[in-house]
Design an enzyme around this catalytic site. Sequence first.
Site, PDB file in Angstrom:
ATOM      1  N   ASN A   1       0.808  -1.235   0.000  1.00  0.00           N
ATOM      2  CA  ASN A   1       0.000   0.000   0.000  1.00  0.00           C
ATOM      3  C   ASN A   1       0.841   1.285   0.000  1.00  0.00           C
ATOM      4  O   ASN A   1       0.533   2.226  -0.713  1.00  0.00           O
ATOM      5  CB  ASN A   1      -1.002  -0.014   1.154  1.00  0.00           C
ATOM      6  CG  ASN A   1      -0.361  -0.178   2.499  1.00  0.00           C
ATOM      7  OD1 ASN A   1       0.760  -0.648   2.618  1.00  0.00           O
ATOM      8  ND2 ASN A   1      -1.078   0.209   3.536  1.00  0.00           N
TER       9      ASN A   1
ATOM     10  N   GLY B   1       1.746  -5.938   7.330  1.00  0.00           N
ATOM     11  CA  GLY B   1       0.876  -6.629   6.381  1.00  0.00           C
ATOM     12  C   GLY B   1      -0.401  -7.051   7.068  1.00  0.00           C
ATOM     13  O   GLY B   1      -0.793  -6.492   8.094  1.00  0.00           O
ATOM     14  N   SER B   2      -1.026  -8.078   6.506  1.00  0.00           N
ATOM     15  CA  SER B   2      -2.353  -8.472   6.990  1.00  0.00           C
ATOM     16  C   SER B   2      -2.245  -9.300   8.272  1.00  0.00           C
ATOM     17  O   SER B   2      -1.196  -9.887   8.566  1.00  0.00           O
ATOM     18  CB  SER B   2      -3.063  -9.280   5.917  1.00  0.00           C
ATOM     19  OG  SER B   2      -2.303 -10.445   5.659  1.00  0.00           O
TER      20      SER B   2
ATOM     21  N   THR C   1      -1.394 -13.067   7.601  1.00  0.00           N
ATOM     22  CA  THR C   1       0.037 -13.341   7.385  1.00  0.00           C
ATOM     23  C   THR C   1       0.800 -13.133   8.686  1.00  0.00           C
ATOM     24  O   THR C   1       1.747 -13.876   8.980  1.00  0.00           O
ATOM     25  CB  THR C   1       0.617 -12.451   6.266  1.00  0.00           C
ATOM     26  OG1 THR C   1      -0.214 -12.558   5.122  1.00  0.00           O
ATOM     27  CG2 THR C   1       2.018 -12.863   5.882  1.00  0.00           C
ATOM     28  N   GLY C   2       0.385 -12.153   9.493  1.00  0.00           N
ATOM     29  CA  GLY C   2       1.054 -11.899  10.775  1.00  0.00           C
ATOM     30  C   GLY C   2       1.056 -13.133  11.666  1.00  0.00           C
ATOM     31  O   GLY C   2       2.060 -13.424  12.344  1.00  0.00           O
TER      32      GLY C   2
ATOM     33  N   GLU D   1       2.994  -5.042  12.498  1.00  0.00           N
ATOM     34  CA  GLU D   1       2.101  -3.917  12.193  1.00  0.00           C
ATOM     35  C   GLU D   1       1.033  -4.476  11.258  1.00  0.00           C
ATOM     36  O   GLU D   1       1.282  -4.646  10.058  1.00  0.00           O
ATOM     37  CB  GLU D   1       2.872  -2.781  11.508  1.00  0.00           C
ATOM     38  CG  GLU D   1       3.892  -2.093  12.397  1.00  0.00           C
ATOM     39  CD  GLU D   1       3.260  -1.173  13.435  1.00  0.00           C
ATOM     40  OE1 GLU D   1       2.023  -1.126  13.546  1.00  0.00           O
ATOM     41  OE2 GLU D   1       4.021  -0.499  14.148  1.00  0.00           O
TER      42      GLU D   1
ATOM     43  N   CYS E   1      -3.378   1.477   6.425  1.00  0.00           N
ATOM     44  CA  CYS E   1      -3.723   0.670   7.602  1.00  0.00           C
ATOM     45  C   CYS E   1      -4.599   1.466   8.562  1.00  0.00           C
ATOM     46  O   CYS E   1      -5.613   0.969   9.044  1.00  0.00           O
ATOM     47  CB  CYS E   1      -2.458   0.191   8.281  1.00  0.00           C
ATOM     48  SG  CYS E   1      -1.277   1.502   8.598  1.00  0.00           S
TER      49      CYS E   1
ATOM     50  N   GLU F   1       6.745   1.433  16.250  1.00  0.00           N
ATOM     51  CA  GLU F   1       7.670   2.032  15.297  1.00  0.00           C
ATOM     52  C   GLU F   1       7.709   3.531  15.572  1.00  0.00           C
ATOM     53  O   GLU F   1       6.829   4.066  16.225  1.00  0.00           O
ATOM     54  CB  GLU F   1       7.192   1.783  13.860  1.00  0.00           C
ATOM     55  CG  GLU F   1       7.305   0.318  13.440  1.00  0.00           C
ATOM     56  CD  GLU F   1       6.986   0.106  11.974  1.00  0.00           C
ATOM     57  OE1 GLU F   1       7.921  -0.127  11.187  1.00  0.00           O
ATOM     58  OE2 GLU F   1       5.797   0.181  11.615  1.00  0.00           O
TER      59      GLU F   1
END
Length: 475
Positions: A149, A223-224, A227-228, A245, A279, A455
């Site tokens: 993104n 990411g999503s 996937t996390g 994140e 996000c 972050e």
Amino acid sequence: MSDRYYPNYCDGQKISGESHFSVINPATEQLVGYAPTSTDTEIEQAIASAKTAQIDWAARPDQERKDLLMAVAEKLQGESAALAKLITEEQGKPLCPLGSPFEMQAAIGWTQVPASLDIAPEIVFEDETRKDVLHYQALGVVAAIAPWNWPLMIAIWQIIPALRMGNAVVIKPSEYTPLATLELVRLLNEILPAGLVNSVTGAGDVGQKLISHPDIDKVMFTGSESTGVKIMQHCAPNVTRVTLELGGNDPAIILPDANPEAIAEGLFWGSFLNMGQTCACIKRLYVPESLMDEACDALVKLANQMPMGNGLDEGIMLGPIQNKMQYDKVMSLIADAKQAGGTVLCGGESPSGPGYFVPVTLIRDLPDTARLVTEEQFGTALPILSYPDDDLEQAIHRANNSPAGLGASVWGTDPDQTESVAARLNAGTVWINQHGAIHPMVPFGGAKGSGFGLEFGVEGLKAVSQPKIISRNKA
Ligand code: NAD
């Protein structure tokens, strides 16, 4: 090879690869370029190169690392027009000020700030017998796994703090948007020592091989959520540290004392920055019944004023959805919302012709169980949900009723009331009268299913460091 083939970098050398995959412009469905599909050997070599380069890098004085990162920021400034164009071509966000030039300015700012920060050793305890000092030192090799993104900005978020703290990096960009990141890695290699920043490219299997390697000391993943979960599983056997994140389903609550006309633009871009593929965008909007018509009218008016098209064309404010998979998802959420009884105020149908365009789609009268409310749409569709003016509790409860907890916002004129609602929203960041307003000095991270770890700012530097106590016996 033609200049449409973008190489990886390993140990400062171009790695052209044996096979390639194509990267498509989502506005035209035409080819932008090719990236290599990294082999297992190339992944191994990238990690080995980072491991070697990191030792010398960590031993250098802080100031030397800071100066080199400031030189990176200058380089990015000089290359920002070319990089912005490439981002528009592969990602779709327009060349307008809120599009790829904004991504480039953010990338530069998020390079300069970590480059200028220090973490001073902290005396955590001292008496006549002992002195205990907390230091932060490099972890080693950081693997960065990035989404599609904000490809270049997020790559910078992952790479620069890691380098600042003395780590080396192997980055794997998204297979949908690898090209601007490969250009970034090329530029970094013009300035930084060989082997410090290496790239590998390909789909999830390449990412999985990278993060499962025992020589990876930290994974920075954006990411999503699905996937996390896998990332955590792959990191578990080596006890590899991880920052996640993940996705959001951010609520925004308008309070009854707000002026919908005055806040409409903030709400619009809070929802549709980067075509909603951000996000921390507003993904559910809660409006008091008495303001519902006025808020809907103001947002529809703005939606109708925003030109959508190929982001390379003059005057375009909104581009396509980045890829076909995401386009299909957004269209299926809109179809489900229609079936669930939602009233489509604007948009709702995709135009014919090439490109993954979804016009801004505002939908009211939806039940809370509609998928457009419960799932992250990550696109140009927004549910506008009403609540009784005298039942703010209900709005807070519904806003918090989500497994995600990345961001949230509250919009109103009474400072005490906005503050007290903000205190009760369960999210990593709650904004008042703005949404998604991140800053390189302000820590950012998720609550609940939106992940963990911070972050940005000093907290972001700590996330890519090993905390270490040095304890002295004074007796
Ligand atoms: P994604 O999870 O599909 O992919 C992200 C990256 O992970 C890609 O590079 C992909 O190739 C890689 N990957 C996939 N499977 C892997 C595996 N098994 N092991 C290692 N790597 C693997 O996410 P996406 O669709 O690219 O990004 C969109 C999502 O990212 C949205 O949910 C969005 O909200 C979220 N996001 C979060 C933030 C944040 O800061 N919280 C920022 C931007 C995007």
